[in-house]
Design an enzyme around this catalytic site. Structure first.
Site, mmCIF file in Angstrom:
data_model
loop_
_atom_site.group_PDB
_atom_site.id
_atom_site.type_symbol
_atom_site.label_atom_id
_atom_site.label_comp_id
_atom_site.label_asym_id
_atom_site.label_seq_id
_atom_site.Cartn_x
_atom_site.Cartn_y
_atom_site.Cartn_z
ATOM 1 N N THR A 307 43.195 65.296 63.440
ATOM 2 C CA THR A 307 43.276 64.035 62.701
ATOM 3 C C THR A 307 41.908 63.732 62.109
ATOM 4 O O THR A 307 40.882 63.942 62.760
ATOM 5 C CB THR A 307 43.737 62.887 63.625
ATOM 6 O OG1 THR A 307 43.804 61.670 62.879
ATOM 7 C CG2 THR A 307 42.808 62.673 64.803
ATOM 8 N N HIS A 359 43.451 65.825 81.189
ATOM 9 C CA HIS A 359 42.648 66.350 82.288
ATOM 10 C C HIS A 359 43.515 66.964 83.400
ATOM 11 O O HIS A 359 43.002 67.619 84.297
ATOM 12 C CB HIS A 359 41.791 65.218 82.875
ATOM 13 C CG HIS A 359 40.523 65.693 83.507
ATOM 14 N ND1 HIS A 359 40.249 67.016 83.762
ATOM 15 C CD2 HIS A 359 39.425 65.007 83.953
ATOM 16 C CE1 HIS A 359 39.058 67.126 84.337
ATOM 17 N NE2 HIS A 359 38.541 65.911 84.455
#
Length: 388
Positions: A307, A359
């Site tokens: 993006t 994560h």
């Protein structure tokens, strides 16, 4: 007499909202004529007539939410209309206007065109007139609750109330889900764009003459992202139950801002695309977004997203994951800044880059090294040729 029903809407799309009826009771239609426009979480679609005849009833009104198979209205085909396929007619993209505010990617809704942020839209259009009570269907129509007045004014203080579009509702839901369901962190770095900008300057005229499209920044970042993903496959993956699915193909989503919200068309097999093919495909996506012609297939899937908030002037931001993907690269404005080079302070065109990651399957070390690899490839683009 046949029913006008909500057709299959595409992968994972189960419901829609009636944006507007294009015909009214009493109108004569031919096979293939668009009857009603449906707004989904991804794009707008038109339901076409599977037979010719006369619209004899409208059972679901503008603004109502509907599901696949729901009856929208009825068509009197007794006037010798030519038959079409017995199944519901295919839905086709409906034209729509578009604007492009920067936004963090989430899985899309209807396409719209990249430009400046929109102003306050007008109140929703009036519902189409219904002709002839005698032509009404056997079951009474179910009208949505009457909305509150969209404009509320007290003295000089005015509020405008408008209903969320299906796409905006979906973006809102998915953004919250992305933050709630993933252990999302972001790491940052900065990139010296001197080498890429110099390369573009030297080759831009020849490139455009040969391929009919400009050589932009996006193709470089698509190429380096694929190269970095090969070295760090955990970022080209997703979680399915208790399994990690590592993708050995590279479908890179390119986030595009739009009036109704973000859409993310996908460059399929980006690893096999040339610079020219990447630039041509991105330009085509932008044009079709502006024309409201993106398809569900254009938006489906994706293994990693890029993006670019820099096109709107963003200097630094934190992109939000595009589930079920576990990585998204955020690009930003190129700006001259003083940096130290060989003991000297010099001005260089610099860009901050950000990598948001899940994560749960990507460790901090891998995320940092991935972003460092992006930096190395951009600052020395010749490495791409050597390592391929």
């Amino acid at each position: 007499m046949i029913n006008i029903v909500v057709p299959e809407l595409g992968e994972s799309v189960l419901e829609a909202r009636i944006a507007r009826w294009l015909k009214k009771v009493g109108d004569r239609v031919s096979v293939g004529d668009p009857l009603v426009e449906l707004e989904t979480e991804k794009i707008n679609l038109e339901v076409n007539a599977e037979r010719g005849g006369v619209i004899s009833g409208i059972t679901r009104q503008d603004g109502e939410d509907v599901k696949i198979g729901d009856v929208l209205g009825t068509l009197d085909d007794s006037a010798g209309a030519s038959p079409a396929n017995p199944s519901p007619p295919p839905a086709t993209p409906a034209p729509q206007s578009v604007v492009a505010p920067p936004a963090a990617p989430a899985r899309p809704e209807p396409a719209a065109a990249p430009t400046a942020a929109p102003g306050i839209p007008p109140p929703a259009p009036a519902q189409p007139a219904r002709a002839g009570a005698a032509a009404a269907p056997a079951s009474p129509p179910t009208a949505p609750p009457a909305p509150a007045s969209p404009i509320r004014a007290t003295g000089e203080r005015t509020e405008v109330r408008q209903r969320m579009t299906k796409r905006r509702e979906t973006i809102a839901r998915r953004l919250v889900e992305a933050q709630r369901n993933a252990a999302m962190l972001t790491t940052f770095n900065e990139v010296d764009m001197t080498a890429v900008m110099s390369l573009r300057e030297r080759h831009k005229e020849a490139f455009k003459q040969q391929h009919g499209v400009g050589l932009g920044i996006s193709s470089f970042f698509v190429k380096v992202s694929v190269a970095a993903l090969r070295e760090f496959p955990q970022l080209n993956a997703e979680i399915q139950g208790d399994e990690i699915v590592l993708k050995r193909y590279y479908d890179i989503g390119i986030a595009v801002g739009a009036e109704g919200g973000l859409v993310v068309p996908v460059l399929r097999d980006a690893d096999k695309m040339s610079f020219a093919k990447i630039e041509q495909t991105i330009r085509d996506y932008a044009k079709r977004a502006a024309d409201g012609a993106l398809t569900l297939q254009d938006l489906a899937g994706g293994t990693f997203t890029i993006t670019n908030g820099g096109v709107f002037g963003s200097l630094l931001s934190t992109p939000i994951l595009n589930p079920p993907q576990v990585g998204i690269l955020g690009l930003h404005k190129i700006q001259e800044r003083p940096i130290g080079v060989a003991g000297q302070v010099v001005l260089r065109p610099m860009m901050y880059v950000a990598l948001s990651y899940d994560h749960r399957i990507v460790d901090g070390r891998e995320a940092v090294q991935f972003l460092v690899k992006i930096k190395e490839y951009i600052e020395e683009p010749a490495q791409l040729l050597i390592n391929q």
